[in-house]
Design an enzyme around this catalytic site. Sequence first.
Site, mmCIF file in Angstrom:
data_model
loop_
_atom_site.group_PDB
_atom_site.id
_atom_site.type_symbol
_atom_site.label_atom_id
_atom_site.label_comp_id
_atom_site.label_asym_id
_atom_site.label_seq_id
_atom_site.Cartn_x
_atom_site.Cartn_y
_atom_site.Cartn_z
ATOM 1 N N GLY A 12 33.065 -45.639 -26.896
ATOM 2 C CA GLY A 12 31.890 -44.726 -26.779
ATOM 3 C C GLY A 12 31.356 -44.813 -25.416
ATOM 4 O O GLY A 12 31.828 -45.580 -24.543
ATOM 5 N N LYS A 39 41.093 -41.625 -27.086
ATOM 6 C CA LYS A 39 40.107 -42.254 -26.145
ATOM 7 C C LYS A 39 40.340 -43.295 -25.397
ATOM 8 O O LYS A 39 40.038 -43.801 -24.294
ATOM 9 C CB LYS A 39 38.877 -42.180 -26.835
ATOM 10 C CG LYS A 39 38.428 -40.823 -27.427
ATOM 11 C CD LYS A 39 36.920 -40.936 -28.059
ATOM 12 C CE LYS A 39 36.524 -39.501 -28.328
ATOM 13 N NZ LYS A 39 35.420 -39.807 -29.315
ATOM 14 N N VAL A 56 35.530 -51.751 -37.465
ATOM 15 C CA VAL A 56 34.679 -52.625 -37.868
ATOM 16 C C VAL A 56 34.681 -52.861 -39.326
ATOM 17 O O VAL A 56 33.907 -53.836 -39.798
ATOM 18 C CB VAL A 56 33.324 -52.678 -37.014
ATOM 19 C CG1 VAL A 56 33.264 -52.749 -35.786
ATOM 20 C CG2 VAL A 56 32.395 -51.153 -37.642
ATOM 21 N N LYS A 121 14.907 -45.199 -34.033
ATOM 22 C CA LYS A 121 14.881 -44.600 -35.093
ATOM 23 C C LYS A 121 15.045 -45.763 -36.491
ATOM 24 O O LYS A 121 14.937 -45.369 -37.618
ATOM 25 C CB LYS A 121 16.141 -43.648 -35.469
ATOM 26 C CG LYS A 121 16.172 -42.478 -34.617
ATOM 27 C CD LYS A 121 17.027 -41.649 -34.522
ATOM 28 C CE LYS A 121 16.899 -40.415 -33.632
ATOM 29 N NZ LYS A 121 16.721 -40.914 -32.132
ATOM 30 N N TYR A 129 20.225 -42.573 -40.961
ATOM 31 C CA TYR A 129 20.785 -43.364 -39.668
ATOM 32 C C TYR A 129 19.952 -44.298 -39.401
ATOM 33 O O TYR A 129 20.341 -45.504 -39.370
ATOM 34 C CB TYR A 129 20.967 -42.309 -38.442
ATOM 35 C CG TYR A 129 21.265 -42.920 -37.133
ATOM 36 C CD1 TYR A 129 22.392 -43.878 -36.997
ATOM 37 C CD2 TYR A 129 20.334 -42.625 -36.051
ATOM 38 C CE1 TYR A 129 22.463 -44.368 -35.793
ATOM 39 C CE2 TYR A 129 20.630 -43.473 -34.921
ATOM 40 C CZ TYR A 129 21.853 -44.229 -34.950
ATOM 41 O OH TYR A 129 21.768 -44.918 -33.523
ATOM 42 N N SER A 157 24.798 -39.337 -22.227
ATOM 43 C CA SER A 157 25.975 -39.883 -23.131
ATOM 44 C C SER A 157 26.569 -38.768 -23.812
ATOM 45 O O SER A 157 26.066 -37.711 -23.726
ATOM 46 C CB SER A 157 25.141 -40.853 -24.062
ATOM 47 O OG SER A 157 24.534 -40.017 -25.053
ATOM 48 N N ARG A 158 27.732 -39.086 -24.475
ATOM 49 C CA ARG A 158 28.407 -38.095 -25.123
ATOM 50 C C ARG A 158 27.642 -37.289 -26.047
ATOM 51 O O ARG A 158 27.729 -36.039 -26.428
ATOM 52 C CB ARG A 158 29.643 -38.622 -25.846
ATOM 53 C CG ARG A 158 30.593 -37.698 -26.575
ATOM 54 C CD ARG A 158 31.814 -38.222 -27.077
ATOM 55 N NE ARG A 158 32.380 -39.097 -26.083
ATOM 56 C CZ ARG A 158 32.829 -40.267 -26.493
ATOM 57 N NH1 ARG A 158 32.652 -40.967 -27.757
ATOM 58 N NH2 ARG A 158 33.519 -41.041 -25.613
#
Length: 291
Positions: A12, A39, A56, A121, A129, A157-158
């Site tokens: 990431g 990646k 994970v 959030k 999320y 960021s992406r």
Amino acid sequence: MMRNILITGVTGTMGSAIAESLSDNQENNILGISRDEQKQRALPLKDNIKYRICDVRDLDGMVRICDDKIDIIYHLAALKCVDTIEYNPYEAIKTNVIGTQNVFDLARIHGAKIVFTSTDKACYPINAYGQSKALAEKIVMQNPRHVVCRYGNVLGSRGSILSPLITSLKDLNKAYLTHNKMTRFWMPQDTVRDFIIACGDTDVGGGLLIPQDIKSSYVSDLIHCVAKILRIYNYDVNEIGVRPGEKFHEVLMTEFENPLLSKDISTSDNSRIMTSQELKKMIKPIVERML
């Protein structure tokens, strides 16, 4: 003193930035894991970094690849897209909740410290999320040694708003806005990286940490600042309405999480809102790097 460091979600934006920064110290031995082999092939090769394919969600897999004792875990692996997760909540449970429990169990096996990257959030969560991250925070903070880093949107960021916004303004002379009163916290990628790494410092105690210098703005102001940087002056802003799971304003920490406070200390619509000049100064180098 040598340290063995595990980074989850190493492919990431923040995971790779943290890995690259930590690898500058030759006393850090870094193991980075993710599910994306392509990646991983694009990540820098250094003598003190190695990469492994691992999820994970798979505790046995993580135990198997951690041959050496782990001292610290930077846990960044997560599903993060609010509107996607609204329709796939169980996937978020498996990665964000069960995956974090697996990281917690791995840390217990190794006696490692966890630095967990969360989100604003997770504070008063209303979407899947945020709820999954709030549960993950509870898991991590079962051990007072571990650290939860809670911050806002990472510019550059992406998954950042900047990339689609730049494309839309340049190609269509148009921008899309959910609501003109919506505010968000913003942080440059480098600032977030440094904050997360600092939270892993052995001198920093456990618990919930937020950046002290984080600021916010109206999303509409961000759009107008990007247009000025691009020197686009004739464009339309289409208001499309609030999407499922979105708040008008975000909160970083509440009075319930810090009893010394008389009110929420970091709400994105309060006096921390940046002026247009402050916002432009923050985002100009980021936008220019993305062009």
